[in-house]
Design a protein around this motif. Sequence first.
Motif, PDB file in Angstrom:
ATOM      1  N   TRP A 289      -6.662  24.341  13.735  1.00  0.00           N
ATOM      2  CA  TRP A 289      -7.553  25.058  14.665  1.00  0.00           C
ATOM      3  C   TRP A 289      -8.526  24.106  15.348  1.00  0.00           C
ATOM      4  O   TRP A 289      -8.867  24.289  16.522  1.00  0.00           O
ATOM      5  N   SER A 290      -8.962  23.072  14.647  1.00  0.00           N
ATOM      6  CA  SER A 290      -9.822  22.067  15.288  1.00  0.00           C
ATOM      7  C   SER A 290      -9.062  21.336  16.389  1.00  0.00           C
ATOM      8  O   SER A 290      -9.604  21.068  17.460  1.00  0.00           O
TER       9      SER A 290
ATOM     10  N   ALA B  71      -8.851  23.526  19.453  1.00  0.00           N
ATOM     11  CA  ALA B  71     -10.105  23.473  20.220  1.00  0.00           C
ATOM     12  C   ALA B  71     -10.186  22.179  21.035  1.00  0.00           C
ATOM     13  O   ALA B  71     -10.549  22.204  22.215  1.00  0.00           O
TER      14      ALA B  71
ATOM     15  N   LEU C  27      -7.603  22.174  23.992  1.00  0.00           N
ATOM     16  CA  LEU C  27      -7.956  23.151  25.032  1.00  0.00           C
ATOM     17  C   LEU C  27      -9.188  22.699  25.813  1.00  0.00           C
ATOM     18  O   LEU C  27      -9.288  22.943  27.019  1.00  0.00           O
ATOM     19  N   LEU C  28     -10.119  22.025  25.141  1.00  0.00           N
ATOM     20  CA  LEU C  28     -11.254  21.451  25.875  1.00  0.00           C
ATOM     21  C   LEU C  28     -10.782  20.333  26.810  1.00  0.00           C
ATOM     22  O   LEU C  28     -11.274  20.204  27.932  1.00  0.00           O
TER      23      LEU C  28
ATOM     24  N   ALA D  62      -1.483  22.775  21.904  1.00  0.00           N
ATOM     25  CA  ALA D  62      -2.306  23.861  21.352  1.00  0.00           C
ATOM     26  C   ALA D  62      -1.427  24.912  20.685  1.00  0.00           C
ATOM     27  O   ALA D  62      -1.763  25.423  19.602  1.00  0.00           O
TER      28      ALA D  62
END
Length: 171
Positions: A105-106, A109, A112-113, A139
Amino acid sequence: MAQPPVAVARPAAFALAAARIALGLIFLWAFLDKLLGLKYTTPPANAWTDGGEPTRGYLGSSYGPLENVFQDMAGNGLVDFLFMMGLLAVGVTLTLGIATRLGGWSGVAMVLLMYASHPTPWAEPNGTHPFLDSHIVEATMLALIALTTSGHTWGMGAWWNARTAKMTWLR
């Protein structure tokens, strides 16, 4: 309460483990290249160990609706530190198969950033598809890794989960 990770059939477990390790090595390589300036994307003069700013180039070239936000973060010492620690942590968790939910999940993130900082994949220089690029694919794979027991195959996931049973956020 969080859903437990899903165990998958043996052939799928091998494919997920291979994807997990490959993505982990991508994150680890990015960390090492930016840390030491290994000449792949980071010249030695820009190595973090020599005072380089790991976020300067990528975030400095941001475009799109959040362009100013990302460009203002480029080269910030705290952003550089968080970015580098994120690359290292995601790389280690995925490569070793430990804390794959947290690492997966990190990683979602982070990528996606990165996508948000360069959101139009059809624009030059990265354009080959009208709305998808490698960040979206990464992702998707990272989410799949986070939702499964992918760390148990070719990794230390089962061992790690047994030792962190009461700390579910570390799984």
